[in-house]
Design an enzyme around this catalytic site. Structure first.
Site, short mmCIF file in Angstrom:
data_model
loop_
_atom_site.label_atom_id
_atom_site.label_comp_id
_atom_site.label_asym_id
_atom_site.label_seq_id
_atom_site.Cartn_x
_atom_site.Cartn_y
_atom_site.Cartn_z
N THR A 1 28.76 40.51 41.74
CA THR A 1 28.43 41.55 42.71
C THR A 1 27.61 42.68 42.09
O THR A 1 26.59 43.09 42.62
CB THR A 1 29.71 42.10 43.35
OG1 THR A 1 30.55 41.01 43.74
CG2 THR A 1 29.39 42.92 44.59
N SER A 2 28.05 43.19 40.94
CA SER A 2 27.32 44.28 40.29
C SER A 2 26.20 43.77 39.39
O SER A 2 25.13 44.38 39.32
CB SER A 2 28.29 45.13 39.45
OG SER A 2 29.31 45.70 40.22
N ASN B 1 34.35 36.14 48.85
CA ASN B 1 35.34 37.03 49.46
C ASN B 1 35.34 36.90 50.99
O ASN B 1 34.61 36.09 51.55
CB ASN B 1 35.11 38.49 49.02
CG ASN B 1 33.78 39.05 49.51
OD1 ASN B 1 33.20 38.58 50.49
ND2 ASN B 1 33.28 40.06 48.83
N TRP B 2 36.14 37.70 51.63
CA TRP B 2 36.29 37.60 53.08
C TRP B 2 35.36 38.56 53.82
O TRP B 2 35.59 38.87 54.99
CB TRP B 2 37.75 37.78 53.49
CG TRP B 2 38.62 36.64 53.01
CD1 TRP B 2 38.29 35.69 52.10
CD2 TRP B 2 39.95 36.34 53.43
NE1 TRP B 2 39.33 34.80 51.91
CE2 TRP B 2 40.36 35.18 52.72
CE3 TRP B 2 40.83 36.91 54.32
CZ2 TRP B 2 41.62 34.61 52.88
CZ3 TRP B 2 42.09 36.35 54.48
CH2 TRP B 2 42.47 35.21 53.78
N LEU B 3 34.34 39.06 53.11
CA LEU B 3 33.18 39.76 53.67
C LEU B 3 33.43 41.18 54.17
O LEU B 3 32.51 41.82 54.66
CB LEU B 3 32.53 38.94 54.81
CG LEU B 3 31.98 37.57 54.46
CD1 LEU B 3 33.00 36.50 54.77
CD2 LEU B 3 30.70 37.28 55.22
N VAL B 4 34.62 41.70 54.05
CA VAL B 4 34.92 43.03 54.59
C VAL B 4 34.18 44.10 53.78
O VAL B 4 34.17 44.07 52.55
CB VAL B 4 36.43 43.30 54.57
CG1 VAL B 4 36.73 44.71 55.10
CG2 VAL B 4 37.16 42.26 55.42
N VAL C 1 30.07 32.54 28.86
CA VAL C 1 30.05 33.38 27.67
C VAL C 1 31.44 33.45 27.07
O VAL C 1 32.43 33.68 27.79
CB VAL C 1 29.53 34.79 28.00
CG1 VAL C 1 29.74 35.75 26.84
CG2 VAL C 1 28.05 34.72 28.37
N HIS D 1 41.62 42.53 44.74
CA HIS D 1 40.76 43.70 44.54
C HIS D 1 41.07 44.37 43.21
O HIS D 1 41.28 45.59 43.15
CB HIS D 1 40.95 44.72 45.66
CG HIS D 1 40.50 44.25 46.99
ND1 HIS D 1 40.99 44.79 48.17
CD2 HIS D 1 39.60 43.31 47.36
CE1 HIS D 1 40.41 44.18 49.20
NE2 HIS D 1 39.56 43.28 48.72
N HIS E 1 38.38 47.75 50.36
CA HIS E 1 37.93 46.50 49.77
C HIS E 1 36.83 46.86 48.78
O HIS E 1 36.02 47.75 49.03
CB HIS E 1 37.44 45.55 50.85
CG HIS E 1 38.50 45.22 51.86
ND1 HIS E 1 38.92 43.93 52.10
CD2 HIS E 1 39.25 46.02 52.66
CE1 HIS E 1 39.88 43.94 53.02
NE2 HIS E 1 40.08 45.21 53.38
#
Length: 596
Positions: free
Chosen positions: A46-47, A125-128, A266, A530, A574
């Site tokens: 994500t990041s 994830n569940w998109l929230v 890695v 989370h 979330h």
């Protein structure tokens, strides 16, 4: 039993991903040896994908992304919002972790979902999409002594990453969100539900009937989340929007200075020197299926974006952590940072089912092969129907009665919640009960006091770590969940549910007093996956913590952590929205440091 087109689509997507993006590499051996990489990003999640995208806006900067999982391309279950829960079950797109035995969960060890795919957990994830309270970020600013973490400083990054998008059915969304707090030109699509459910009107009516805890909130992403309103999800029309689809879209991944390698695991970051501030600009990597190790070097920095589990796991295997613990495992300790892997906090969750006087819930859809086939066809051909949405239309955040809140409040401030509720038109997709139709109101402890850890199981860097999220370990967290379930009972007693809610179902039916509620929770709660905190920020120069507020790892050079592991407290939300903002802020800081 007949195999439906729906099941075939799910099974095929869970068995293999097609590999159509020519700019992606699938083998570590194919990494060009003649390229000097300025930055190596460990984790295409994500990041990490945000950083890779932003740094390669400068054509003179070469960036290599190493992702342990496969490509997201062709994984239908990752594209169809309604199928999201199937991805957090054991699959090739999960690390398939389990936790240590959890005392707060009656001693159970539970699955611990972490995305193992390009896009990381944003692909599974569940998109929230929720940001948390403004006080969450003001608390980060206070504990790090860096105002760059304040709500007013982070809000522009939320907006920069976001592309507000019309829902699939293009219904009138006036009064369902506040356009003033959203971004419209970013990368990640955020939208409202695009297919109505039969309970939508009842939920909205209940917000004016169930008391102040559940008052209507037009947009909880304003920084003031208390109340209940329409859920926002990372959906682009009818398709999941992830960091892979948003930040590594074809127009980005085809940049000549961006190299993305999937199936590349890695093991360690490598120090190229000793002394007071050793440099960690080397990376040791192999093909995820096994094979020889290869060492790569970044000329400027290695950026760890492997997540709250993966990042401390790599640091510890690299000799960065608690010296005594590392030496006990036979790992040479290079940098003494005792807080690596500590301070893990996560959201405990339990789904609370109520028998519904209805046949129009998820259960009816899931029990009928013809209905699921039709829904899949409708999504594939028209991008309409029930599969365009995730499993919820409404979400809410609630504070405890002030009489129950201790002086040292776990929430970030007086306008921050202790628990969350999610209202669903049935049990989330999974094993369907053989009979009955349900309303499910899920409860989540979003401001926990419990803390856990990530530790090494052995000196083998490819052994899974010991994951202890410490769920519901403290009495206060148990109290929050207990009060949340009592709040759910109040909510479903609103007149809007008269004639619809028959009564609590399953084990919930026996949760009638404090003791039986606690027993029900201990035996049925799990994780909302989370986790944060295992590479926590602290003030620059502080002896505690793992990272400085600019994401750099303390006591070393050439190494940053850019993911949710840097957050010292889990936000009351979330975490994917925060992960995108983290990536955006880190990119600016890195660009400034190197004048890019």
């Amino acid at each position: 039993m007949r195999v439906t087109r729906f099941l075939l689509a799910v099974w095929s997507s869970l068995l293999s991903a097609t590999f159509s993006q020519a700019a992606l590499l699938s083998k570590v051996a194919d990494i060009p040896s003649n390229i000097k990489f300025d930055f190596i990003v460990v984790g295409g999640g994500t990041s990490g994908n945000v950083v890779a995208n932003r740094l390669t806006e400068n054509p003179k900067v070469n960036v290599l992304v190493l992702e342990a999982g496969p490509s997201n391309e062709g994984v239908i279950a990752s594209e169809v919002p309604f199928l999201a829960p199937s991805l957090t079950l054991p699959s090739p797109y999960e690390w398939n972790y389990t936790t240590t035995a959890q005392p707060g969960l009656a001693g159970r060890s539970i699955p611990y979902p972490r995305g193992h795919i390009l896009g990381g957990s944003s692909s599974t994830n569940w998109l929230v999409y929720t940001r948390g309270s403004s006080e969450d970020f003001d608390r980060y600013a206070k504990v790090t002594e860096d105002q760059g973490w304040s709500w007013n400083s982070i809000l522009p990054y939320f907006k920069r990453s976001e592309k507000w998008t019309a829902p699939a059915d293009n219904h009138n969304i006036t009064g369902q969100f506040d356009p003033n707090v959203h971004g419209f030109k970013g990368n990640v699509a955020v939208s409202l539900p695009g297919f109505p459910t039969p309970i939508d009107q009842r939920v909205i009516e209940a917000t004016s009937q169930a008391g102040p805890d559940f008052k209507f909130n037009v947009d909880m992403n304003s920084g003031k989340p208390l109340g209940l309103g329409w859920a926002q999800s990372t959906i682009n029309g009818a398709v999941r929007s992830s960091s892979a689809t948003a930040y590594l879209a074809p127009n980005f991944i085809q940049r000549k200075n961006l190299y993305v390698v999937v199936n590349a695991q890695v093991s360690r970051v490598i120090s190229s020197g000793a002394g007071r501030n050793p440099s960690f600009r080397g990376v040791e990597v192999r093909q995820s299926s096994g094979g020889p190790l290869k060492t790569l070097t970044a000329t400027r920095e290695v950026i760890l974006s492997a997540g709250t589990v993966g990042t401390p796991h790599i640091l510890l295997n690299s000799g960065v952590g608690d010296t005594k613990s590392l030496n006990a495992l036979g790992i040479k300790a290079l940098v003494d940072l005792p807080d690596v892997g500590e301070n893990l906090s996560d959201h405990a969750v339990v789904g609370n089912p109520f028998l519904a006087n209805s046949t129009d819930t998820f259960e009816t859809l899931r029990r009928s092969s013809s209905l699921t086939d039709d829904a899949m066809t409708q999504w594939q051909v028209h991008k309409t129907g029930p599969f365009v949405d995730t499993i919820l239309d409404h979400i809410g955040f609630v504070r405890l009665d002030k009489k129950l809140v201790p002086r040292q409040d776990s929430a970030a401030g007086p306008n921050s919640p202790h628990y969350e509720v999610i209202v669903s038109n049935g049990i989330p997709p999974g094993p369907a009960p053989p009979s009955g139709n349900f309303l499910v109101v899920t409860t989540i402890v979003v401001s926990p006091t419990s803390r856990g850890s990530i530790k090494l199981k052995s000196s083998n860097p490819f052994d899974a770590p010991l994951i202890d999220p410490g769920l519901l370990k403290t009495d206060f967290d148990k109290l929050i969940m207990r009060e949340a379930i009592k709040g759910v009972y109040r909510f479903v007693k609103a007149p809007a549910w008269s004639g619809y809610v028959i009564g609590p179902a399953g084990a919930l039916a026996n949760a009638t007093d404090d003791a039986s509620i606690d027993s029900y929770v201990a035996n049925n709660a799990g994780t909302l996956f989370h986790p944060v905190g295992t590479a926590s920020m602290s003030p620059k120069g502080a002896n505690t913590g793992v990272t400085d507020p600019d994401f750099t790892v303390k006591k070393v050079s050439g190494l940053r952590v850019v993911d949710c592991s840097v957050l010292p407290f889990v936000p009351s939300a979330h975490t994917q929205a925060a992960a995108y903002a983290i990536g955006e802020r880190a990119s600016d800081i890195i660009k400034s440091a190197y004048r890019l």
